[in-house]
Design an enzyme around this catalytic site. Structure first.
Site, PDB file in Angstrom:
ATOM      1  CG  ASP A  45      -8.773   4.863   3.456  1.00 16.26           C
ATOM      2  OD1 ASP A  45      -9.402   5.137   2.538  1.00 16.26           O
ATOM      3  OD2 ASP A  45      -7.696   4.349   3.568  1.00 16.26           O
ATOM      4  CE  LYS A 105       9.468  -4.851   1.964  1.00 13.15           C
ATOM      5  NZ  LYS A 105      10.524  -5.149   0.979  1.00 13.15           N
ATOM      6  CB  VAL A 106       1.529  -6.279   3.634  1.00 12.19           C
ATOM      7  CG1 VAL A 106       0.882  -7.331   4.751  1.00 12.19           C
ATOM      8  CG2 VAL A 106       0.813  -4.928   3.972  1.00 12.19           C
ATOM      9  N   GLY A 153       0.862  -1.291   0.019  1.00 16.94           N
ATOM     10  CA  GLY A 153       0.041  -0.006   0.046  1.00 16.94           C
ATOM     11  C   GLY A 153       0.884   1.259   0.023  1.00 16.94           C
TER      12      GLY A 153
HETATM   13  N1  LIG Z   1      -3.699  -8.686   7.384  1.00 13.62           N
HETATM   14  C1  LIG Z   1      -3.544  -8.729   6.069  1.00 13.62           C
HETATM   15  N2  LIG Z   1      -3.630  -9.925   5.766  1.00 13.62           N
HETATM   16  C2  LIG Z   1      -3.351 -10.191   4.503  1.00 13.62           C
HETATM   17  N3  LIG Z   1      -3.218  -9.204   3.458  1.00 13.62           N
HETATM   18  C3  LIG Z   1      -3.111  -8.149   4.069  1.00 13.62           C
HETATM   19  C4  LIG Z   1      -3.113  -7.719   5.364  1.00 13.62           C
HETATM   20  N4  LIG Z   1      -3.071  -6.292   5.647  1.00 13.62           N
HETATM   21  C5  LIG Z   1      -2.773  -6.006   4.144  1.00 13.62           C
HETATM   22  N5  LIG Z   1      -2.742  -6.900   3.203  1.00 13.62           N
HETATM   23  C6  LIG Z   1      -2.658  -6.683   1.986  1.00 13.62           C
HETATM   24  O1  LIG Z   1      -1.569  -5.800   1.686  1.00 13.62           O
HETATM   25  C7  LIG Z   1      -2.376  -4.557   1.093  1.00 13.62           C
HETATM   26  C8  LIG Z   1      -1.815  -3.117   1.668  1.00 13.62           C
HETATM   27  O2  LIG Z   1      -2.306  -3.146   3.166  1.00 13.62           O
HETATM   28  P1  LIG Z   1      -2.817  -1.761   3.518  1.00 13.62           P
HETATM   29  O3  LIG Z   1      -4.128  -1.300   2.853  1.00 13.62           O
HETATM   30  O4  LIG Z   1      -3.081  -1.778   5.102  1.00 13.62           O
HETATM   31  O5  LIG Z   1      -1.641  -0.886   3.415  1.00 13.62           O
HETATM   32  P2  LIG Z   1      -1.700   0.788   3.347  1.00 13.62           P
HETATM   33  O6  LIG Z   1      -0.285   1.176   3.021  1.00 13.62           O
HETATM   34  O7  LIG Z   1      -2.464   1.417   4.428  1.00 13.62           O
HETATM   35  O8  LIG Z   1      -2.528   0.737   1.984  1.00 13.62           O
HETATM   36  P3  LIG Z   1      -3.111   2.329   1.255  1.00 13.62           P
HETATM   37  O9  LIG Z   1      -2.589   2.799   0.041  1.00 13.62           O
HETATM   38  O10 LIG Z   1      -4.555   1.952   1.340  1.00 13.62           O
HETATM   39  O11 LIG Z   1      -3.017   3.370   2.510  1.00 13.62           O
HETATM   40  C9  LIG Z   1      -3.756  -4.836   1.181  1.00 13.62           C
HETATM   41  O12 LIG Z   1      -4.318  -4.385   0.209  1.00 13.62           O
HETATM   42  C10 LIG Z   1      -3.685  -6.452   1.174  1.00 13.62           C
HETATM   43  O13 LIG Z   1      -3.775  -6.833   0.046  1.00 13.62           O
END
Ligand SMILES: Nc1ncnc2c1ncn2[C@@H]1O[C@H](COP(=O)(O)OP(=O)(O)OP(=O)(O)O)[C@@H](O)[C@H]1O
Length: 958
Positions: A250, A123-124, A119
């Protein structure tokens, strides 16, 4: 979290580049443990293993202020650590890029696995506990260093050393702190939080059923029955949040994951905040597609009503397979949202239309409250009643309050424990609160608590506060339900202080094993205390004057005393207003952020990146004098707003060199400090990306600034004035498709890497080579790789869409990803022509009847997402019979090797969900790198197009 068998991760997203974005000011509980990344110049290979040793208790010692927190961050005796593999790196940048193999927190050592998502924050990754007992998703948020070389330290005459992006720090901390407290089956739980010098690691419950977005994009809409199940779960989670004074802000389809049991899990509380029913929030954040109209108009809002609108959009997407407001033109989209005219497809049931029509009301005062939605006949059809909100039973608070709980609240920057105790006591003993309690008890039926309920006063306060609360009638507009003291509920969102008190108390009880936990195993009890105890910086103004003043992001003040981040919003104002009711004093001045965190060594860059950077020097954020927002904050400390720039991808048009003011305006517009979202038709139409979550500053830039009123004509003129070749004047050029998808999150960072290329003449590129994976396109395989267009116009490229791979390899990658995603394609000169349609009812299609391009390659399979209970079962509700719609005929040429279709039915005649687009492989002049460009062919379905293109780009991992 229980141990899970290895999970097939369906996607990985490219995360090779450091994400960066400017976020905003907020204060939130700052996290628990920090790990000692090796400092600049330290070799990982030679790092003393003791550096990674955990030192319990250090976090809890950091209660004196934010600066202390940062001091601890620099300590080598932090609580968490990250282990890195790979080679010796001599710079911190290299280190941060080195592959981390494990992290260590108080919950144990976690072995990092593959990347499962990305995101704008980072990364996750998947992670497994060293003993194999648990599996989690780890959200890795790089701690961005801000180099502000223009700020000179008067003492040394030198620029101040770089510092961590305070606002991003705080936003991350806030997300961790809030989510750690929550305990709800449909909210993704937080397992642990570790902070190192370079990263935050948020260990979350791993949700392994895929994203709701993927399902919708792949399969189309859901049956109403299935949508109802999810809607009830969303409603339950929102009800739980709202009753805890938390607004998500959000909510969008991308932030809804599907668990292995087929239930939803809401993620990403990065933009959440506390609210109070009598106060207003002012921060405008979220994703445009899912944003309430009042946000577009910069109106204040209480909180829950914006979630209700977003919920309405989500529900519409679930039952229609598309967003209700969509347009290639951003101004037009903007206008559509504000107008709020929704097209309800004929196949929707009357009840479904009605619930949607109650949620998608532009006037927030007339919009349904969540209470109304919870009781709506559509939501309850087939169920015995409204969904449970899983709120634990709560009894009225009485004095004396529990000092242990109060101690656990200090992390929310309510002030010292002593101060919190005083203010909470004042609230609890106030006549207003006592009256609210009496009113509540008067209405509550006397009954015995259930076996799983905590014994309270003999009243079933839980029921009293449940979704069937008689006071939350169907006719109550939001303003009444949430904005009137007459309707204040002492247990629900009465005051953020009280809500956090309840939440901390419940968390502590869970951690002691006194209450059954939800889906996540408890944090160690000590963690909760620590998590809650680390204070958040307060604005200095608040500390001294009682007036909170926050400015929007812009020019840094040349003040050496500036200790808080350059706020992107006035978020503190929001909650300071929001919690005035609690009569809280200003935040103490001790809670101030540091100004001089550790200096990281210069970053190393690849040759290409270095070139990108060199080309980009003029693309820095334009200075701006930010307005400041002040509110009197004589009563309460403030809870900061989080602000972030959140966007995934965008495609940008190319501004020209040598700009006139008008051209520069266009360029600035196209290249805002942290986003490339344009505000005009041209740029918006070519923008890619999943729904973009943005914070206030982004809102202003994108949606509220006068520049957004720019018409397409103005943009075209600006381009013409700049001499860009990107215009319809050159029909052979790909001017309409010129745009370069890039991660939104990376824009700020990459703005400095933008290439502005000189005009070069178009010439075929002598690329050769057949990709190993391109066999199915053998008859056309030379087309993409042989004819790789150089960028013959002034273009903007980001590293997100460029690659040092040869064109043939990129081509092979594209084919692989298109197949993987079930996108139908054919190769054309310089790229691919693609079409994608949700796999709706493909089984019923007997023979292809619609003519398709002869060389269209059919994907060998459709990716299937784990979607328990997803649509194959017979729905008791009457779904409209399928007819041979236009779209259906188009779909008939699509095949699906597994013939599966988890989704249902089809959309109505003429309501095509087919997304057509092109992908072009281009060569970046002067550099030996290639890029890809997307071009939308369909005029409609912009949202689907963006989502799909975003997905393709992330899968490509360029
Ligand atoms: N707990 C989880 N289990 C599995 N996949 C996850 C999990 N948390 C996040 N992801 C994956 O990682 C991606 C990015 O997570 P997240 O939306 O929390 O990040 P972000 O950086 O806050 O995103 P954004 O750009 O919306 O702010 C999600 O779209 C999902 O595909």
């Amino acid at each position: 979290m229980s141990a899970q068998s290895p999970v097939v991760v369906q996607r990985q997203q490219s995360t090779r580049r450091t994400h960066s974005r400017q976020s905003s000011t907020s204060r939130a509980p700052v996290i628990v443990r920090q790990g000692p990344d090796s400092g600049p110049g330290q070799a990982i290979a030679t790092r003393d293993p003791d550096n990674t040793r955990l030192v319990p208790g250090a976090a809890s010692e950091r209660s004196g202020g934010h600066s202390r927190q940062h001091s601890a961050a620099e300590s080598t005796n932090g609580h968490g650590s990250e282990h890195q593999s790979g080679h010796h790196h001599s710079s911190s940048q290299s280190q941060s890029r080195a592959r981390k193999t494990s992290i260590r927190g108080e919950t144990g050592t976690w072995i990092l696995g593959k990347t499962i998502g990305a995101g704008s924050m980072g990364k996750v990754k998947l992670a497994r506990k060293a003993d194999g007992s648990e599996q989690v998703a780890v959200k890795i948020v790089p701690r961005q260093l801000i180099h502000d070389r223009e700020r000179i330290d008067p003492n040394t005459g030198q620029p101040y050393p770089p510092r961590h992006d305070e606002s991003k720090e705080i936003r991350t901390a806030r997300e961790a702190a809030i989510v750690t407290l929550l305990d709800h089956p449909y909210i993704c739980g937080m397992r642990d939080v570790v902070k190192s010098n370079h990263h935050w690691y948020m260990l979350c419950e791993f949700v392994n059923g895929g994203q709701m977005l993927d399902y919708i994009i792949s399969h189309g809409r859901l049956k109403e029955k299935q949508a109802r199940k999810f809607a009830r779960q969303i409603a339950s989670a929102l009800d739980y949040c709202h009753r805890n004074s938390i607004v998500h802000r959000d909510l969008k389809i991308e932030n809804i994951l599907i668990s292995k049991t087929g239930d939803i899990k809401i993620i990403d509380f990065g933009l959440s905040n506390l609210y109070a029913p009598m106060s207003h929030l002012k921060t405008f954040c979220g994703s445009l597609y899912f944003a309430a109209p009042e946000l577009l108009q910069a109106k204040q809002y209480i909180g829950p009503e914006v979630d209700v609108w977003s919920f309405g959009i989500v529900l519409y997407v679930l039952v229609c397979g598309k967003v209700p407001f969509d347009d290639q033109s951003m101004p037009a989209l903007h206008a559509k949202i504000k107008k709020g005219v929704v097209d309800y497809p004929a196949w929707l049931s009357a009840d479904c239309k009605h619930i949607l029509s109650r949620m998608l009301v532009t006037d927030p005062k007339q919009r349904a409250t969540l209470a109304e939605i919870l009781q709506h006949p559509w939501l309850n059809k087939g169920y015995s009643g409204p969904p449970d909100n899983y709120l634990p039973q709560r009894e009225p608070l009485t004095t004396p309050l529990d000092p242990e709980v109060v101690e656990g609240m200090t992390g929310f920057d309510f002030g010292s424990a002593e101060s919190i105790m005083q203010r909470l006591t004042r609230v609890v003993e106030s006549e207003e609160y006592q009256r609210a309690v009496r009113n509540s008890m008067k209405d509550a039926p006397l009954m015995s608590p259930g076996p799983d309920k905590k014994k309270g006063f003999g009243f079933d306060f839980y029921k009293r506060r449940s979704s069937t609360n008689s006071r939350d009638t169907l006719t109550n507009p939001s303003s009444e339900a949430l904005g009137s003291s007459a309707t204040l509920d002492p247990f629900n969102a009465y005051n953020p202080l009280l809500s956090i008190y309840y939440l901390v108390r419940e968390k502590q009880a869970r951690d002691r094993g006194q209450v059954a936990t939800g889906s996540m195993p408890p944090l160690p009890a000590s963690d909760v205390d620590k998590l809650m105890r680390i204070p958040i910086p307060a604005p200095p103004e608040a500390a001294h004057t009682g007036v909170t003043s926050y400015e929007l992001s812009g020019e840094p003040k040349p003040s050496v005393n500036r200790t808080r981040p350059r706020a992107r919003t006035h978020g503190d104002d929001e909650v300071s207003e929001a919690i005035k009711k609690a009569n809280l004093p200003p935040t103490p001045s001790s809670a101030l952020p540091p100004t001089t965190p550790k200096l990281d060594a210069p970053k190393k860059e690849s040759a290409a990146t270095s070139l990108l950077r060199r080309f980009s020097t003029r693309k820095h954020a334009k200075p701006a004098t930010s307005p400041s927002f002040s509110v009197k904050d004589t009563l309460e400390p403030t809870i900061p707003e989080s602000h972030s720039t959140r966007k995934s991808l965008s495609v940008r048009r190319a501004p020209a060199a040598g700009p006139s003011p008008a051209v520069q305006k266009a360029k600035d517009f196209l290249t805002p400090p942290s986003t490339s979202d344009g505000g005009n038709n041209s740029s918006w139409s070519s923008k890619l990306g999943r729904s973009t979550s943005v914070s206030e500053n982004e809102w202003r830039k994108r949606y509220l600034d006068p520049i957004l009123e720019w018409s397409d004509a103005a943009f075209r003129n600006a381009m013409k004035e700049g001499g860009s070749t990107m215009s319809s004047r050159n029909p052979t050029s790909r001017t309409k498709s010129v745009g370069h998808a890039r991660r939104d999150s990376e824009q700020l960072h990459r703005r400095s890497r933008v290439i502005e290329t000189a005009s070069v003449r178009e010439q075929p590129t002598p690329e050769r080579g057949v990709s190993p994976g391109g066999s199915e396109g053998a008859n056309t395989e030379t087309l993409a790789s042989d004819y790789v267009k150089p960028v013959y116009l002034k273009g903007l490229f980001s590293v997100a869409t460029t690659s040092t791979k040869p064109a043939s390899a990129i081509r092979a990658d594209i084919i692989r990803v298109l197949k993987q995603l079930g996108v139908q394609y054919k190769e054309i000169r310089g790229g691919f022509s693609c079409a994608h349609s949700p796999s709706i009812d493909l089984k019923s299609v007997q023979e292809p009847s619609a003519p398709e391009p002869t060389n269209m390659v059919t994907p060998s399979h459709r990716r299937r997402l784990s979607f328990v209970g997803g649509g194959k079962s017979k729905d008791s509700e009457a779904e409209p019979r399928k007819s041979m719609s236009t779209r259906r005929r188009a779909e008939q040429s699509y095949s699906n090797s597994d013939g599966s279709s988890d989704s249902v039915g089809e959309n109505g005649p003429g309501d095509s969900l087919v997304v057509q687009f092109e992908i072009h492989i281009v060569k970046v002049p002067l550099l030996s790198i290639h890029g890809i460009q997307f071009k939308s062919v369909s005029k409609n379905n912009t949202w689907q197009y963006k989502s799909l293109a975003s997905k393709i780009l992330s899968e490509l991992k360029l």
